[in-house]
Design a protein around this motif. Sequence first.
Motif, PDB file in Angstrom:
ATOM      1  N   GLY A   1      43.108  29.758  36.959  1.00  0.00           N
ATOM      2  CA  GLY A   1      41.724  29.869  36.503  1.00  0.00           C
ATOM      3  C   GLY A   1      40.830  30.517  37.543  1.00  0.00           C
ATOM      4  O   GLY A   1      39.772  31.040  37.217  1.00  0.00           O
ATOM      5  N   CYS A   2      41.265  30.450  38.798  1.00  0.00           N
ATOM      6  CA  CYS A   2      40.539  31.160  39.864  1.00  0.00           C
ATOM      7  C   CYS A   2      41.590  31.555  40.906  1.00  0.00           C
ATOM      8  O   CYS A   2      41.678  30.973  41.978  1.00  0.00           O
ATOM      9  CB  CYS A   2      39.445  30.287  40.457  1.00  0.00           C
ATOM     10  SG  CYS A   2      38.386  31.245  41.564  1.00  0.00           S
ATOM     11  N   VAL A   3      42.383  32.531  40.541  1.00  0.00           N
ATOM     12  CA  VAL A   3      43.626  32.810  41.259  1.00  0.00           C
ATOM     13  C   VAL A   3      43.365  33.489  42.609  1.00  0.00           C
ATOM     14  O   VAL A   3      42.531  34.378  42.719  1.00  0.00           O
ATOM     15  CB  VAL A   3      44.558  33.655  40.363  1.00  0.00           C
ATOM     16  CG1 VAL A   3      45.776  34.143  41.127  1.00  0.00           C
ATOM     17  CG2 VAL A   3      44.983  32.836  39.138  1.00  0.00           C
ATOM     18  N   ILE A   4      44.116  33.012  43.597  1.00  0.00           N
ATOM     19  CA  ILE A   4      43.996  33.541  44.959  1.00  0.00           C
ATOM     20  C   ILE A   4      44.339  35.031  44.988  1.00  0.00           C
ATOM     21  O   ILE A   4      45.235  35.492  44.290  1.00  0.00           O
ATOM     22  CB  ILE A   4      44.905  32.729  45.919  1.00  0.00           C
ATOM     23  CG1 ILE A   4      44.590  33.052  47.386  1.00  0.00           C
ATOM     24  CG2 ILE A   4      46.381  32.944  45.602  1.00  0.00           C
ATOM     25  CD1 ILE A   4      45.204  32.065  48.368  1.00  0.00           C
ATOM     26  N   ASN A   5      43.583  35.762  45.764  1.00  0.00           N
ATOM     27  CA  ASN A   5      43.769  37.204  45.934  1.00  0.00           C
ATOM     28  C   ASN A   5      43.461  37.986  44.648  1.00  0.00           C
ATOM     29  O   ASN A   5      43.732  39.179  44.580  1.00  0.00           O
ATOM     30  CB  ASN A   5      45.189  37.530  46.423  1.00  0.00           C
ATOM     31  CG  ASN A   5      45.205  38.743  47.342  1.00  0.00           C
ATOM     32  OD1 ASN A   5      44.250  38.965  48.100  1.00  0.00           O
ATOM     33  ND2 ASN A   5      46.256  39.539  47.270  1.00  0.00           N
ATOM     34  N   VAL A   6      42.937  37.302  43.640  1.00  0.00           N
ATOM     35  CA  VAL A   6      42.461  37.973  42.416  1.00  0.00           C
ATOM     36  C   VAL A   6      40.965  37.645  42.265  1.00  0.00           C
ATOM     37  O   VAL A   6      40.118  38.529  42.398  1.00  0.00           O
ATOM     38  CB  VAL A   6      43.244  37.514  41.166  1.00  0.00           C
ATOM     39  CG1 VAL A   6      42.674  38.155  39.904  1.00  0.00           C
ATOM     40  CG2 VAL A   6      44.736  37.827  41.307  1.00  0.00           C
ATOM     41  N   SER A   7      40.654  36.368  42.049  1.00  0.00           N
ATOM     42  CA  SER A   7      39.246  35.963  41.921  1.00  0.00           C
ATOM     43  C   SER A   7      38.631  35.586  43.267  1.00  0.00           C
ATOM     44  O   SER A   7      37.411  35.525  43.398  1.00  0.00           O
ATOM     45  CB  SER A   7      39.130  34.768  40.972  1.00  0.00           C
ATOM     46  OG  SER A   7      39.479  35.149  39.662  1.00  0.00           O
TER      47      SER A   7
END
Length: 500
Positions: free
Chosen positions: A444-450
């Motif tokens: 839901g708040c992915v590391i290295n993406v969000s």
Amino acid sequence: NDGDTMPILVIGTGYGGAVAALRLAQAGQSVVMVEKGMSWTQPGSDGKVFCNMLNPDGRSFWLRTETVQPINHFMGAPYDKAISNYTGVLDAEQFSGIRIYQGRGVGGGSLVNGGMAVTPKQENFASILPSVDAASMYSTYYPRANAGLKVNNVDQTWWQSADCYQFARVGKKTAEASGFSTTFVPNVYDFNYMKQEQAGTATRSALNAEVIYGNNYGKNSLDKTYLAAASGTGKVTIVPQHNVTAVSPANGGGFSVVMNQIDTSGNTVKTKTVTAQKVFFAAGSVGTSKLLVTQKATGKLPNLPDSVGTGWGNNGNVMVARQNQAWDATGSLQSCIPTLGIDNWADSGGPAFAEISPFPAGIETFASLYLAITKNPNRGTFSYNSGSGGVDLNWQTAWNQPSIDCAKRIFDPINTKQATIYRTDLFGEYKTWGDDFAYHPLGGCVINVSTDNYGRLTPYPGLYVIDGSLIPGLTTVNPFVTITALAERNIENIIANDFK
Ligand code: FAD
């Protein structure tokens, strides 16, 4: 209190929040933690803090008048029970296609979970978190997490003859006789305490049908480990029964955080606004995702990336049970703490890691129950619903078919080999698969993406995410050791760079 200012606020007291609070405090920082659930320290009228699975009362579920048990039928009859409305320890949050179970209280999921403390195989790690250096995770952060969580292993000699693990021995025997390998898994439940329960020299907890509504004894949940250590520094204040609803930049720097103080019926007693220089989102995959998509959609944190709310998965969770032959009794006494997994992850046609779960009915059932973690490629998205003011998740029950397909690659062959059948009376009136609920929400708040590669919400310096929402939907095994280890890695980098 309303109007307070503070250097650091942590939202949520699960694994991510507990790691952040302890390490920040050890680095000399003062930390306030807010938690929407209760502080589970006061015994009820029966002298116990938590109720068990056979006699659920208001303490079992978060704000419900009827239980919503994972196994909701038994021999064709509905199994749920009326309870009083109370801020109980287990939330069953219903979205359109999936019910997500989560812990509520100081300690988050550690209060209700099975304690299975599994480190994924390093060869699978890159498929989980490709941007994170695996070598340092396995040399430093996984060991640090396992130590902090007080992970221990069952004495296998004792296990071979303990009555309470008859069910697990049957699960192992039937799996191995069908060509599958099983593996013992570590746990945070104190196995020395359990030995005393079995011997009759200590008050029973795991052996008294206690787990998903809390354990009164034996379990090293976070309130006994990370949070106890954090409080011991004298620098951490934990404020229960406060539900954060809004976060936005404050005039003059830092962030305004709005929260409702609630009573044990869930009613708002008081609304408070505080200002914190730095805020850590540790409300869990669902809680953090809901907060972030709401802040973005309502213009409180408009610069959050569009990817916020995406990349959510159920860790491939699916449950199923088999009916054993009459000579394979699973035992009327069952420890609620699982010790074994059937490891079929190497099957590229349908990877699965199936925990051999207890079924503590208090009577002989001849049933073997399993929670399978599978490789399910589907991912859901949280979005703000301006009509209801709530947050929706677009996951559909049918999206769990790939998980059923993976699990069948283990249990169809076991049934064939053992000449046994699936139980169809546990997850509905006539339903084989527990495919519409999950214990392991992730993403839901992915590391290295969000966020950046350490959980920073870069459009807003001073905002961080540090819980299961960073992990993109799958850990290949039970998730909390990975959530803890990733939090250890991230907070070390944040302390070194952002607190100079
Ligand atoms: P959580 O532990 O969920 O903590 C988040 C906290 O934030 C909660 O206490 C919540 O009340 C609080 N919160 C949420 N929103 C707000 C808000 N707006 N304001 C204030 N506070 C808020 N995992 C394993 O590895 N092994 C197991 O054996 C296992 N068994 C499980 C069994 C069950 C029944 C369940 C439900 C889960 C199980 N899990 C298991 C999963 C594991 O517990 C979770 O993956 C883990 O707790 C997630 O950690 P977290 O830090 O992301 O968030």
